[in-house]
Design a protein around this motif. Structure first.
Motif, PDB file in Angstrom:
ATOM      1  N   ASN A  32      23.500  36.923  44.305  1.00 20.32           N
ATOM      2  CA  ASN A  32      24.379  35.770  44.513  1.00 20.32           C
ATOM      3  C   ASN A  32      24.212  35.173  45.901  1.00 20.32           C
ATOM      4  O   ASN A  32      24.037  33.969  46.079  1.00 20.32           O
ATOM      5  CB  ASN A  32      25.828  36.213  44.368  1.00 20.32           C
ATOM      6  N   HIS A  76      20.708  30.664  37.024  1.00 22.95           N
ATOM      7  CA  HIS A  76      21.795  31.369  37.695  1.00 22.95           C
ATOM      8  C   HIS A  76      23.126  30.687  37.432  1.00 22.95           C
ATOM      9  O   HIS A  76      24.155  31.345  37.260  1.00 22.95           O
ATOM     10  CB  HIS A  76      21.511  31.403  39.198  1.00 22.95           C
ATOM     11  N   GLN A 128      19.898  33.835  31.176  1.00 23.83           N
ATOM     12  CA  GLN A 128      19.748  34.740  32.300  1.00 23.83           C
ATOM     13  C   GLN A 128      18.415  34.496  33.009  1.00 23.83           C
ATOM     14  O   GLN A 128      17.478  33.941  32.439  1.00 23.83           O
ATOM     15  CB  GLN A 128      19.815  36.186  31.810  1.00 23.83           C
ATOM     16  N   ASP A 186      23.386  38.155  34.737  1.00 25.54           N
ATOM     17  CA  ASP A 186      24.146  37.471  35.782  1.00 25.54           C
ATOM     18  C   ASP A 186      23.345  37.540  37.084  1.00 25.54           C
ATOM     19  O   ASP A 186      22.231  37.091  37.107  1.00 25.54           O
ATOM     20  CB  ASP A 186      25.547  38.048  35.918  1.00 25.54           C
ATOM     21  N   ASP A 187      23.888  38.146  38.138  1.00 26.63           N
ATOM     22  CA  ASP A 187      23.113  38.096  39.368  1.00 26.63           C
ATOM     23  C   ASP A 187      22.423  39.432  39.654  1.00 26.63           C
ATOM     24  O   ASP A 187      21.859  39.612  40.714  1.00 26.63           O
ATOM     25  CB  ASP A 187      24.004  37.693  40.539  1.00 26.63           C
TER      26      ASP A 187
END
Lengths: 570, 394
Positions: free
Chosen positions: B119, B187, B193, B230-231
């Motif tokens: 992130n 992102h 993804q 996700d991240d």
């Protein structure tokens, strides 16, 4: 001879001197000496002014009947100039009719003067024997003189002016009228190729210093009786001949009057070059742009006249002015029209590029290198950075230094006596091109940028406007070195707005790009083939230039060309 | 009026001179970064950032001027900090020039860093105006500082070498061309993804001086990819699985497949081209369904078979189809295994069924891992290249 300092500058210099040397005016002991000298010079000046006023008065008077009086007047006016000649003679060889022939040595062709004397003395005696059979100057002109151009002259001033311009004034006892014979004949340079405007294809003759030869160049190209050449004299002392040439049925309506009115406004002692006139009649006196085209090429002048413009010839200079003129003309060359149109268009395109390069390339380089590194492709950025690794100056200073060095070299090459000229280029190219880079004073990239810029500015055919671009380069350069893209854009737009606001004798300077004219685009960026350029500029009275269907094409087979097939074949 | 104008001009001249060229930075006063490596720092909670800085004097031969160079075209340094930005500021302690990021080619992250969450990294590298969105992003199982400092031999600047690897990636087709723009796109997307390329060091270089020590020089290899959820990175994809994914992500349209001969164990190389993958979503019985069809042409480019290929076209085609189907299947299976929709199937479904998506969207991760897409491959061999077989051929 130096042109006199403008009054404003002289005043400023005087003020500077006065401020910087306070002791100059206050040192008590010297005042007496200073005022004594000043009083003397003032007295002499006053006397001279009085004599000048007398002479002015005398020039307005008519010629007198007695030769003795006339001779005395002339002596008084001319003083003791050694080149002023007075040749005595006896009309028909008779002692009771003496006369004088006045001319300026060096301005006249002595053969013609001799022919005058021969007519007056020998033919007069042979044909009439008695001077009394020729009772008036009119008779002498009509019955004796064999010269091509002979005019009567009633006023002394008129005669003196004519003599000063190379004519011969004949005065005879008993007539209150003189005879002016045109005897102009001095050494001039002859017709040579123009020095500043070269071309590959096209006429090689250029204007020279003699105004009559110059107008003849144009007259030989346009044998139209509508081509008018109006005369004018400017300069209280120089009395320079000015000729205004135009084609009466093409020229923009009102333009000739405007030109004459602007020329008439000029009150100056002397005109030494067309630049004097140009500066006093141009529309934008403060602008670095030149709004009047100046050329050494008769073919350029002829084509301008055929477009409905006006040419101003000035005596004693090979440079002729053309109005109105547009910015884009300075980028166009006569070769464009003489070569085939593909070539013309291509080289015109090259020249437009050269124009942009010479104006903005150093600024863009400086701007990118000192502010906008992200706009340079990475590998180029590395190359530039490696070249600048050892350079001790900021880019702006480096660019200014190099530009200055280049201008210095150009100016030195111009002023040098010709045999030394080569030395300048060798030393200059060695020092600037090689040694400066090796010493790490400048980066090789900067040398390339400055060199390309310099070459580009030489590719602009009009030397005077390439000078204007050169001047504009510096504010652009400094602004982009100080503020980057922001400064560059601001100055460039200021420049553009300024150019848009200028007019040249009532025509927009940037026409036909702005205001946009569709027909005129045929001869702006492109140079369309001759058979397509069928219109003159819009301001000309008669805009149609050529006939229809001029494109060469093969015969369609019926012998009559196209379009006649319907009725012609049967 | 004139006095006013003069005052104005003088005033503006003074104002201009007080700026003293604000923001001016000569290009030779910059430390141009070509690649960045991100790793976890030694102290917990810190980040180690390593930067490969180009030394222009040595990266480019200079005419004439003396350059007291070390002969090394790059200068690699690393710094630690609690955040990326702090680490960058700490770089300034020992780099004499201002660190300049606009020409950065590559961001490479260590696996551990990526597994902890990216992130921070995505935010920093998209927020800063000096950084470009076209920077390549990759994950490596090796030390990132080692990866960025490895000189390849062909390019002077290693960062440039990796840049070329990515640019020519489509020829090999074994890693995604993942740049900052793609990364941010996936992102920010709720369902799709991210998939980043994998860089690793392999002992493939042969020393000119000691050729007998094969593989003594490490080279950077671009192969495979890292899947994210996700991240956070969840796992690796092999080169073969990556190729399957590339059909979805980058419309991979050519490549090489090796199949065995109709008779015997010899191999035939087939170059497929004009490959077109089509994904058709359906919605049946409140369940999303996908039809995936791959159509492709192929040429035989190398044949080691002992018999003529006459009449074997159908057989070879079938083998190719099978193999390509396997590629796509393996990609889908891997994505399902990781529960990450790297294939952008959710996006395709969303575009066709926006209404249904409202209910399905929030549960997409679970739905995706239960999908059973039908995969069809249609290949046709266009050219076998006319070649006369010798008499030795039976």
């Amino acid at each position: 001879m130096l042109p006199p300092l403008p009054a404003g500058i002289a005043r400023i210099i005087a003020v500077i001197i006065a401020v910087s040397l306070p002791g100059y005016t206050n040192s008590g002991g010297e005042i007496g000496v200073m005022t004594g000298v000043a009083a003397d010079t003032r007295q002499i000046a006053e006397e001279n002014a009085k004599i000048a006023a007398e002479v002015q008065e005398m020039l307005k008077q008519p010629l007198k009947q007695m030769l003795k009086d006339n001779r005395a007047d002339i002596d008084h006016i001319m003083g003791s100039s050694v080149d002023f000649q007075k040749r005595d003679f006896m009309l028909c060889g008779s002692a009771d009719r003496p006369g004088i022939c006045c001319y300026v040595d060096g301005l006249v062709d002595t053969v013609i003067v001799e022919s005058i004397l021969k007519a007056l003395i020998v033919f007069g005696g042979e044909l009439h024997h008695e001077p009394d059979k020729l009772p008036s100057a009119e008779d002498i002109r009509a019955r004796l003189m064999i010269n091509a151009s002979v005019k009567p002259c009633l006023k002394l001033g008129e005669g003196i002016t004519a003599v000063m311009s190379g004519d011969t004034l004949v005065l005879i006892e008993g007539f209150d009228e003189g005879i002016l014979v045109s005897t102009k004949g001095w050494k001039d340079r002859g017709v040579e190729e123009p020095a500043s405007e070269n071309n590959v294809r096209g006429p090689r003759d250029g204007f020279s210093e003699s105004i009559r030869t110059n107008t003849a160049h144009v007259r030989r190209r346009i044998r139209d009786p509508q081509l008018r050449i109006d005369g004018m004299v400017i300069g209280t002392r120089s009395k320079t001949d000015i000729n205004i040439a135009y084609i009466a049925d093409l020229v923009k309506i009102g333009l000739v009057d405007e030109v004459k009115q602007r020329l008439g406004r000029i009150k100056i002692d002397a005109i030494l070059e067309s630049g004097y006139v140009e500066e006093m009649i141009e529309d934008a006196p403060f602008s670095p742009f030149n709004t009047i085209q100046s050329t050494e090429r008769p073919d350029k002048v002829a084509s301008a006249l055929l477009e409905g413009r006006v040419a101003i010839f000035i005596d004693n200079t090979p440079v002729v002015l053309v109005v109105p003129s547009f910015f884009w003309q300075f980028i166009q060359a006569p070769d464009d029209y003489y070569h085939r149109y593909w070539v013309g268009t291509f080289f015109r395109f090259v020249r437009y590029c050269a124009f942009m390069i010479s104006l903005v390339l150093p600024s863009i380089y400086v701007m990118l290198v000192s502010f906008h590194h992200e706009m340079i492709p990475t590998s180029l950025a590395l190359t530039i950075a490696s070249g600048r690794e050892v350079v001790p100056f900021p880019v702006l200073l480096e660019a200014l230094l190099m530009e200055f060095a280049f201008e210095l070299m150009r100016e030195a090459g111009l002023r040098m006596p010709k045999p030394i000229g080569q030395a300048v280029s060798i030393v200059g190219s060695l020092i600037i091109g090689q040694a400066a880079v090796q010493a790490g004073l400048v980066s090789p990239f900067m040398v390339i940028v400055v060199a390309i810029t310099g070459i580009s500015s030489f590719a602009i055919p009009s030397y005077s406007s390439s000078l204007a671009l050169r001047i504009f380069r510096f504010p652009l350069l400094i602004a982009s070195g100080l503020f980057g893209l922001l400064g560059f854009a601001t100055v460039f737009f200021a420049l553009l707005l300024h150019a848009l606001s200028i007019r040249s004798f009532g025509e927009s300077y940037l026409a036909p790009a702005s205001p946009f004219s569709r027909t005129a685009q045929r001869d702006m960026v492109l140079r369309l083939p001759m058979w397509m350029m069928d219109y003159r500029p819009e301001f000309a009275q008669d805009s149609v230039r050529s006939g229809e269907h001029l494109m060469p094409e093969p015969d369609k087979g019926n012998g009559n060309g196209k379009g006649n097939g319907k009725d012609g074949s049967q | 009026m004139r006095r006013l104008a003069v005052t104005f001009v003088l005033f503006s001249l003074m104002v201009i001179s007080t700026t003293s060229c604000t923001g001016v930075r000569q290009i030779n006063q910059l430390a141009i970064v070509a690649a960045v490596g991100l790793d976890l720092g030694e102290k917990p909670g810190t980040i180690r950032l390593s930067a490969q800085i180009i030394r222009p004097a040595d990266a480019r031969g200079q005419t004439g001027a003396p350059s007291g160079g070390t002969g090394q075209p790059i200068y690699s340094v690393s710094a630690e900090g609690k955040t990326i930005f702090e680490a960058i500021r700490n770089l300034g302690r020992f780099t004499s020039r201002r660190v300049y990021w606009a020409h950065n080619f590559l961001i490479v992250m260590h696996e551990d860093y990526a597994r902890k969450g990216i992130n921070d990294m995505v935010d920093f590298f998209t927020r800063n105006h000096e950084l470009r969105m076209s920077t390549w992003v990759a994950v490596t199982p090796n030390r990132p500082d080692e990866v960025i400092a490895t000189i390849t031999g062909l390019e002077v600047v290693p960062g440039e070498a990796v840049d070329r690897l990515f640019s020519n990636n489509h020829i090999v087709g074994q890693a995604p061309a993942s740049n900052m723009m793609n990364l941010e796109e996936t992102h920010l997307n709720a369902t799709t993804q991210s998939l980043l390329a994998r860089l690793q060091l392999v002992p493939r270089g042969i020393s000119n001086k000691k050729p007998e020590e094969h593989g003594s020089i490490k080279q950077v290899e671009l192969a495979g990819s890292a899947a994210f959820h996700d991240d956070k990175m969840v796992g690796w994809l092999t080169t073969k699985e990556t190729r399957g994914v590339l059909f979805f992500l980058e419309r991979l349209d050519n490549g090489i497949e090796v199949v065995s001969c109709p008779e015997g164990d010899e191999k035939i190389s087939l170059e497929f081209h004009n490959a077109r993958l089509k994904v058709e979503p359906f919605y049946r019985q409140s369940k999303p369904q996908f039809n995936i069809t791959l159509k492709t042409d192929a040429d035989i480019v190398e044949s080691g078979c002992n018999s003529t290929l006459t009449g074997k076209k159908h057989e070879i085609t079938q083998k190719l189809e099978q193999q390509l189907k396997q590629r796509v299947e393996s990609a889908v299976d891997k994505a399902k295994q990781y529960h990450t929709d790297i294939l952008k199937l959710g996006e395709i479904f969303h575009n066709k069924y926006p209404q249904e998506w409202r209910t399905l969207g929030p549960r997409w991760d679970t739905i995706f891992s239960e999908l059973e897409p039908t995969i069809q491959v249609k290949a046709s061999i266009k050219s076998t290249v006319v070649k006369v077989m010798g008499t030795k051929v039976k």
